[in-house]
Design an enzyme around this catalytic site. Structure first.
Site, mmCIF file in Angstrom:
data_model
loop_
_atom_site.group_PDB
_atom_site.id
_atom_site.type_symbol
_atom_site.label_atom_id
_atom_site.label_comp_id
_atom_site.label_asym_id
_atom_site.label_seq_id
_atom_site.Cartn_x
_atom_site.Cartn_y
_atom_site.Cartn_z
ATOM 1 N N VAL A 1 0.862 -1.175 0.000
ATOM 2 C CA VAL A 1 0.000 0.000 0.000
ATOM 3 C C VAL A 1 0.895 1.220 0.000
ATOM 4 C CG1 VAL A 1 -0.193 0.078 2.521
ATOM 5 C CG2 VAL A 1 -1.942 1.155 1.122
ATOM 6 N N SER A 2 0.595 2.163 -0.886
ATOM 7 C CA SER A 2 1.377 3.397 -0.949
ATOM 8 C C SER A 2 0.623 4.499 -0.237
ATOM 9 C CB SER A 2 1.632 3.788 -2.406
ATOM 10 O OG SER A 2 0.416 4.125 -3.045
ATOM 11 N N THR A 3 1.286 5.628 -0.024
ATOM 12 C CA THR A 3 0.661 6.764 0.661
ATOM 13 C C THR A 3 -0.564 7.234 -0.093
ATOM 14 O OG1 THR A 3 2.823 7.448 1.477
ATOM 15 C CG2 THR A 3 1.069 9.082 1.558
#
Length: 301
Positions: A10-12
């Site tokens: 999961v990215s920002t």
């Protein structure tokens, strides 16, 4: 029983989407249980972009694949593995399949153990790359829009970046103003650098190079302008250098002597009779005059 590795990312930018670490983990567990896949390990990269492969959990999974302890890699969605078309195909074709490790993306409902699944990998990775490029384009357009509206991205000497705005740092603004005044008086970039280095410190540590001095002297930020991607816009922040002073400094740089390439290689200004003509008898370094005294550059003849 098939030994499976579950990769979660999961990215920002995706924290608010339905791709949270917990959501992906739950769905992967349910899928592997239904397919009778033994989960060797969950490899989780939290807060890492899918635009490159510099992710610790991904690299650890690749190492474990090389050691032969994994038969299958399972992800919730293809772009969790990578948003780069090139990286996606490299991982699947060069790192997974060459070691007899299959790949499954449960959201798209295909796997590389079938011909159709292998064909779909190439198709879907194209769209993953397209989405990444669109995100980059929107981000760049947003930054251009901010610049046109007078906002600068980040701080700099003499300013602090507070709540999206540039706020004058009085102590550092004083330094920049003194540097401009000293340069206009005829001191060279080298002399200005040595003076600022010995007298002041900044929030970044100090005046560490002649290049920093030169960049400050050429930065439109200090006259209230914002520059982005080669274009200059009127800024919303307070100017600390008057435009006529800034232009005077640029004229000095553009003068015949300072515009010459030899100036950059040797930032020396002949303000005294013997400057550039006398060399140290011991070390061979060049002398220059300053405040009525002669001193030696740390530069060899």
């Amino acid at each position: 029983m098939i030994k499976g590795a579950c990769y979660v990312r999961v990215s920002t930018d995706n924290q608010l989407e339905n791709y949270s670490i917990e959501e992906q983990t739950d769905r992967l567990k349910a899928y592997c249980k239904a397919k009778d896949i033994h989960i060797v390990k969950f490899y989780t990269d939290g807060g890492y972009s899918g635009g490159n492969l510099n992710r610790p959990a991904l690299q650890q999974m690749l190492t474990d694949i090389d050691h032969g302890i994994i038969d299958l890699v399972v992800v919730y969605k293809l772009d969790r593995l990578s948003r780069s078309q090139k990286d996606t195909l490299t991982l699947i074709e060069d790192r997974f399949l060459t070691r007899n490790v299959d790949f499954i993306s449960i959201n798209e409902n295909f796997d590389t153990s079938t011909p159709f699944g292998r064909a779909m990998i190439g198709i879907l990775s194209v769209f993953a790359q397209l989405e990444k490029d669109q995100i980059t384009e929107r981000f760049t357009m947003g930054r251009i829009g901010r610049a046109k509206n007078g906002y600068f991205h980040g701080g700099g000497n003499a300013y602090d970046y507070i709540d999206g705005n540039l706020v004058v740092n009085q102590y550092e603004a004083l330094q920049v103003q003194e540097l401009y005044n000293r340069f206009i008086k005829g001191y060279s970039v080298y002399d200005c650098w040595r003076y600022m280095q010995q007298k002041y410190t900044t929030k970044y540590g100090g005046w560490n190079s002649e290049t920093l001095v030169r960049n400050v002297l050429k930065n439109e930020l200090y006259i209230g302008k914002v520059k982005f991607k080669g274009a200059v816009y009127q800024g919303n922040h307070q100017a600390i250098i008057q435009e006529d002073v800034f232009q005077q400094v640029q004229n000095i740089f553009n003068g015949s002597r300072r515009a010459d390439n030899t100036f950059r290689r040797s930032p020396f200004k002949a303000s005294t009779l013997l400057s550039s003509l006398v060399y140290c008898g011991k070390c061979g370094a060049r002398f220059h005059g300053e405040h009525g005294n002669y001193s030696c550059y740390s530069r060899t003849k």
